[in-house]
Design a protein around this motif. Sequence first.
Motif, PDB file in Angstrom:
ATOM      1  N   ASN A 547       5.120 -30.413   4.327  1.00  0.00           N
ATOM      2  CA  ASN A 547       4.125 -29.357   4.125  1.00  0.00           C
ATOM      3  C   ASN A 547       4.789 -27.987   4.103  1.00  0.00           C
ATOM      4  OD1 ASN A 547       1.932 -30.961   3.838  1.00  0.00           O
ATOM      5  ND2 ASN A 547       1.079 -30.621   5.892  1.00  0.00           N
ATOM      6  N   LYS A 550       6.284 -27.569   0.874  1.00  0.00           N
ATOM      7  CA  LYS A 550       5.274 -27.402  -0.181  1.00  0.00           C
ATOM      8  C   LYS A 550       4.677 -26.003  -0.165  1.00  0.00           C
ATOM      9  CE  LYS A 550       2.616 -31.201   0.406  1.00  0.00           C
ATOM     10  NZ  LYS A 550       1.456 -32.047   0.142  1.00  0.00           N
ATOM     11  N   ILE A 577       3.145 -19.487   3.136  1.00  0.00           N
ATOM     12  CA  ILE A 577       1.947 -18.704   2.826  1.00  0.00           C
ATOM     13  C   ILE A 577       1.038 -18.485   4.052  1.00  0.00           C
ATOM     14  CG2 ILE A 577       1.873 -19.361   0.384  1.00  0.00           C
ATOM     15  CD1 ILE A 577      -0.292 -21.437   1.154  1.00  0.00           C
ATOM     16  N   GLY A 578       1.212 -19.271   5.034  1.00  0.00           N
ATOM     17  CA  GLY A 578       0.388 -19.119   6.249  1.00  0.00           C
ATOM     18  C   GLY A 578      -1.051 -19.597   6.028  1.00  0.00           C
ATOM     19  N   ILE A 579      -1.824 -19.583   7.098  1.00  0.00           N
ATOM     20  CA  ILE A 579      -3.202 -20.126   7.044  1.00  0.00           C
ATOM     21  C   ILE A 579      -4.154 -19.101   7.666  1.00  0.00           C
ATOM     22  CG2 ILE A 579      -4.700 -22.040   7.788  1.00  0.00           C
ATOM     23  CD1 ILE A 579      -1.816 -23.492   8.251  1.00  0.00           C
ATOM     24  N   THR A 592      -9.182 -32.661   3.185  1.00  0.00           N
ATOM     25  CA  THR A 592      -9.408 -31.216   3.057  1.00  0.00           C
ATOM     26  C   THR A 592      -8.106 -30.529   2.660  1.00  0.00           C
ATOM     27  OG1 THR A 592     -11.136 -31.326   4.733  1.00  0.00           O
ATOM     28  CG2 THR A 592     -10.213 -29.148   4.269  1.00  0.00           C
ATOM     29  N   ARG A 593      -8.174 -29.818   1.575  1.00  0.00           N
ATOM     30  CA  ARG A 593      -7.023 -29.007   1.141  1.00  0.00           C
ATOM     31  C   ARG A 593      -7.506 -27.561   1.098  1.00  0.00           C
ATOM     32  NH1 ARG A 593      -3.611 -30.375  -3.647  1.00  0.00           N
ATOM     33  NH2 ARG A 593      -1.956 -29.846  -2.196  1.00  0.00           N
ATOM     34  N   LEU A 594      -6.761 -26.656   1.692  1.00  0.00           N
ATOM     35  CA  LEU A 594      -7.208 -25.258   1.736  1.00  0.00           C
ATOM     36  C   LEU A 594      -6.951 -24.607   0.379  1.00  0.00           C
ATOM     37  CD1 LEU A 594      -5.812 -24.225   5.239  1.00  0.00           C
ATOM     38  CD2 LEU A 594      -8.067 -25.140   4.668  1.00  0.00           C
ATOM     39  N   GLY A 604      -1.144 -33.168  -3.512  1.00  0.00           N
ATOM     40  CA  GLY A 604      -1.511 -33.471  -2.106  1.00  0.00           C
ATOM     41  C   GLY A 604      -2.821 -34.247  -2.059  1.00  0.00           C
ATOM     42  N   THR A 605      -3.025 -34.910  -0.937  1.00  0.00           N
ATOM     43  CA  THR A 605      -4.242 -35.730  -0.781  1.00  0.00           C
ATOM     44  C   THR A 605      -5.235 -35.115   0.205  1.00  0.00           C
ATOM     45  OG1 THR A 605      -3.194 -36.937   1.017  1.00  0.00           O
ATOM     46  CG2 THR A 605      -2.985 -37.868  -1.203  1.00  0.00           C
ATOM     47  N   GLY A 606      -4.748 -34.203   1.020  1.00  0.00           N
ATOM     48  CA  GLY A 606      -5.613 -33.671   2.099  1.00  0.00           C
ATOM     49  C   GLY A 606      -5.712 -34.636   3.271  1.00  0.00           C
ATOM     50  N   GLY A 608      -2.578 -35.730   4.840  1.00  0.00           N
ATOM     51  CA  GLY A 608      -1.306 -35.682   5.583  1.00  0.00           C
ATOM     52  C   GLY A 608      -1.483 -35.233   7.033  1.00  0.00           C
ATOM     53  N   LEU A 609      -2.138 -34.083   7.250  1.00  0.00           N
ATOM     54  CA  LEU A 609      -2.271 -33.569   8.624  1.00  0.00           C
ATOM     55  C   LEU A 609      -3.216 -34.448   9.465  1.00  0.00           C
ATOM     56  CD1 LEU A 609      -2.334 -29.661   8.287  1.00  0.00           C
ATOM     57  CD2 LEU A 609      -0.547 -31.108   9.230  1.00  0.00           C
ATOM     58  N   TYR A 610      -4.252 -34.961   8.786  1.00  0.00           N
ATOM     59  CA  TYR A 610      -5.182 -35.858   9.499  1.00  0.00           C
ATOM     60  C   TYR A 610      -4.437 -37.078  10.023  1.00  0.00           C
ATOM     61  CZ  TYR A 610      -9.088 -39.066  10.279  1.00  0.00           C
ATOM     62  OH  TYR A 610      -9.951 -39.955  10.825  1.00  0.00           O
ATOM     63  N   PHE A 636       3.989 -25.559  13.200  1.00  0.00           N
ATOM     64  CA  PHE A 636       3.282 -26.764  13.660  1.00  0.00           C
ATOM     65  C   PHE A 636       4.114 -27.369  14.780  1.00  0.00           C
ATOM     66  CE2 PHE A 636      -0.254 -27.572  10.772  1.00  0.00           C
ATOM     67  CZ  PHE A 636      -0.023 -26.622   9.771  1.00  0.00           C
TER      68      PHE A 636
HETATM   69  P1  ADP Z   1      -1.959 -31.895   1.537  1.00  0.00           P
HETATM   70  O1  ADP Z   1      -1.724 -33.233   0.999  1.00  0.00           O
HETATM   71  O2  ADP Z   1      -2.919 -31.097   0.823  1.00  0.00           O
HETATM   72  O3  ADP Z   1      -0.739 -31.214   1.944  1.00  0.00           O
HETATM   73  P2  ADP Z   1      -2.386 -31.895   4.317  1.00  0.00           P
HETATM   74  O4  ADP Z   1      -3.380 -32.623   5.148  1.00  0.00           O
HETATM   75  O5  ADP Z   1      -0.984 -32.199   4.630  1.00  0.00           O
HETATM   76  O6  ADP Z   1      -2.753 -32.201   2.888  1.00  0.00           O
HETATM   77  O7  ADP Z   1      -2.675 -30.417   4.523  1.00  0.00           O
HETATM   78  C1  ADP Z   1      -3.928 -29.932   4.385  1.00  0.00           C
HETATM   79  C2  ADP Z   1      -3.909 -28.511   3.917  1.00  0.00           C
HETATM   80  O8  ADP Z   1      -3.360 -27.649   4.912  1.00  0.00           O
HETATM   81  C3  ADP Z   1      -3.058 -28.280   2.781  1.00  0.00           C
HETATM   82  O9  ADP Z   1      -3.725 -28.551   1.554  1.00  0.00           O
HETATM   83  C4  ADP Z   1      -2.705 -26.818   2.888  1.00  0.00           C
HETATM   84  O10 ADP Z   1      -3.689 -25.997   2.309  1.00  0.00           O
HETATM   85  C5  ADP Z   1      -2.657 -26.588   4.356  1.00  0.00           C
HETATM   86  N1  ADP Z   1      -1.291 -26.613   4.913  1.00  0.00           N
HETATM   87  C6  ADP Z   1      -0.645 -27.659   5.463  1.00  0.00           C
HETATM   88  N2  ADP Z   1       0.566 -27.303   5.904  1.00  0.00           N
HETATM   89  C7  ADP Z   1       0.709 -25.986   5.626  1.00  0.00           C
HETATM   90  C8  ADP Z   1       1.744 -25.058   5.852  1.00  0.00           C
HETATM   91  N3  ADP Z   1       2.891 -25.367   6.428  1.00  0.00           N
HETATM   92  N4  ADP Z   1       1.570 -23.769   5.395  1.00  0.00           N
HETATM   93  C9  ADP Z   1       0.408 -23.442   4.819  1.00  0.00           C
HETATM   94  N5  ADP Z   1      -0.614 -24.271   4.597  1.00  0.00           N
HETATM   95  C10 ADP Z   1      -0.475 -25.554   5.002  1.00  0.00           C
END
Ligand code: ADP
Length: 674
Positions: A547, A550, A577-579, A592-594, A604-606, A608-610, A636
């Motif tokens: 991530n 990416k 890019i930060g959140i 969920t993808r931001l 991305g699938t949304g 990964g973090l889940y 993280f």
């Molecule tokens: P994806 O497959 O979209 O990466 P994730 O579940 O891994 O799905 O992440 C969900 C969303 O969190 C991402 O779509 C992205 O918008 C945001 N995100 C994850 N990691 C980062 C990061 N290191 N910096 C900024 N945004 C992040």
Amino acid sequence: MKNAAERKTGQLADHGKLFQAIFEQAAIGVALVSTSDGKFIKVNKKYCDITGYSEEEMCNMDFNSITYPEDMKSDFEIIELLKSGNIREFTKEKRYIHKNGEIVWVSGTVSPLWDPGNEPGYYITVVQDITQRKRVEEKLKAAILKTQNEKNKSEAIISALGDGIIIQDKNYNIVYQNKVQTDLMGEHDGELCYKVYERRDTVCEDCPVERTFNDGKIHMTERVVPNGNGLSYFDLISSPLRDPEGNIIAGVKIVRDMTEKRRAEEEVRSTKDRLQFLLDSSFAVIYTCKPFGDFGATYISENVTKVLGYMSSDFTENPLFWQDRIHPDDKERVIRALESIFESEHQILEYRFLDKNGVYMWMRDELRLIRDENNQPKEVAGYWIDITKSKQAQEERIQLLEKEHAARTDAEAARKLDRMKNMFIASTSHELRTPLNSIIGFTGILLQGWSGELNKEQKEYLEMINSSSKHLLELIIEILDISRIESGNIDMKDSVFDLRAVMDEAIRTLRTSIKEKGLDISVEMEDISIRSDRRRLLQCMMNLIGNSVKYTESGSIKISAKILENKVDISVTDTGIGIKTQDIPRLFVPFTRLESPLSMKTSGTGLGLYLTKKLVQDVLGGEIYVLSKYGGGSTFTIQIPVEFKKIRISLPKKNAGFSNIETTGRIIKSKVDI
Ligand code: ADP
């Protein structure tokens, strides 16, 4: 001229006439009785008057025939005495039987008349009628006897009363004490009352006798006297004693021992108080009611006010008061139960009863039929207890059980569904992965140009097919992992491994994309060995580092790890890019993808973090945190135990704890060359 003898004879004849006259006219009865046969030889007129017989009649009778039979024996004895010559006369009172049959009392003297042979030939008995005197005496005797009897009776009554009685004159001198009083206080005749009983020099202030002397009425006062085991209580009651003219001459004082009565009263009072206390403090409302008809209350304890708000008189004054307040749905059942009390004798009922605030309370009513000595129904006695709270608790328990049951059913259904889903995913993912791997492999070969040159358009299409297939494969793998974790079917394999090596492996796997972006990557950590699931930790690190790659256009990625107590803290920090703060809670929501310019450019699938969060929490037993500044990069952090719990239990003692965890204490900062 008469000679001396003639004169003597003449004189004797004169004397004889004289004695004859005296004999005849004497005021006392005189009789001459023959000694040999007891026959009357001669009786005078008075004697005839006393016996009622004429002289003629008497001379044919013997002495015994007029003697009262009971006196006969003593007459014989007297005659014998006289015959012996020891006595010359004998006087006694005796009874005659008058001709008319009545008894005549006489006082008689008998004396012998000696004949020439010195033998008593006759007796002279001289009697005086004393019947009148005897009658008076007898009456007197009877009167005395009667008085004595009366006196004895009075004494017996006075003693039987059990009260002490003292009579005291107007100077308070004791002139009489009955036996009860002397037994109690000793003999004190002639002594001063206040001195003897109260040890005082003057009359007591509350002396009832003094008040009686003043107004002639009955007075009473109480005395409390200490005794060996407590106090003795006496009532002193005084009344006047008057002479025939009505003047008060003395005071009669009754000393009544009230100790036993007081004790009994005290006992009754304290028993009553205790009972009242029990009734008042009890939660049970006690009642009695008629055993038939309207079953109206005849008694209800005061604490009904505490329980239901009503006064007890509300129930006792209006027989239908209680019936009218039973819940309409319960009323018929309650009345039916009461009507059957003759058969059952005992009932326990539960019903709703309207209290004074208009709220229905649940009451438990236990009632019993009481019979009189003739075994006839007398009343119904019972008690009420407010069971509203326990009823509510019971209702709540039932609701809870129903909910639990529903939840169990839901959970069961959910588990069933989940199993079906997992089975579906497992089978479909396998079916999908195989052809996808072929697509990715063969498009790769085509793109390499091993099957001949491709024109630009063909290459472009094949690249799209290849990248979409990879994306699809990634999605399938992630879904499969999530479903395994959620169903608890994931394999957990623990081993002791070097943390740094895991980081290096993750970086190595991702090196192509890191290189493409020209990012600097560094690792800053101690030498740490931990016991955990290496494969799953690697998966987490690849997600987090992936991530960062990416979502970072330029700059650096820093990986750091340190031991905090019994946890290892691993962070991945990027300059990406930060959140936005408001998006942070959505990060770990599946699919969920931001929104960001980069998310459009990156695949991305949304998930990964889940998936990472699931792995950290459910598999590695740790937590995941995020710190980010929109436009300023993100960090993280995962914290996981350095030791699996199950392993800590099974480890040999010598190596227990963290023996397998090695840290040199030396932090190595290194930029990773890729
Ligand atoms: P994806 O497959 O979209 O990466 P994730 O579940 O891994 O799905 O992440 C969900 C969303 O969190 C991402 O779509 C992205 O918008 C945001 N995100 C994850 N990691 C980062 C990061 N290191 N910096 C900024 N945004 C992040």
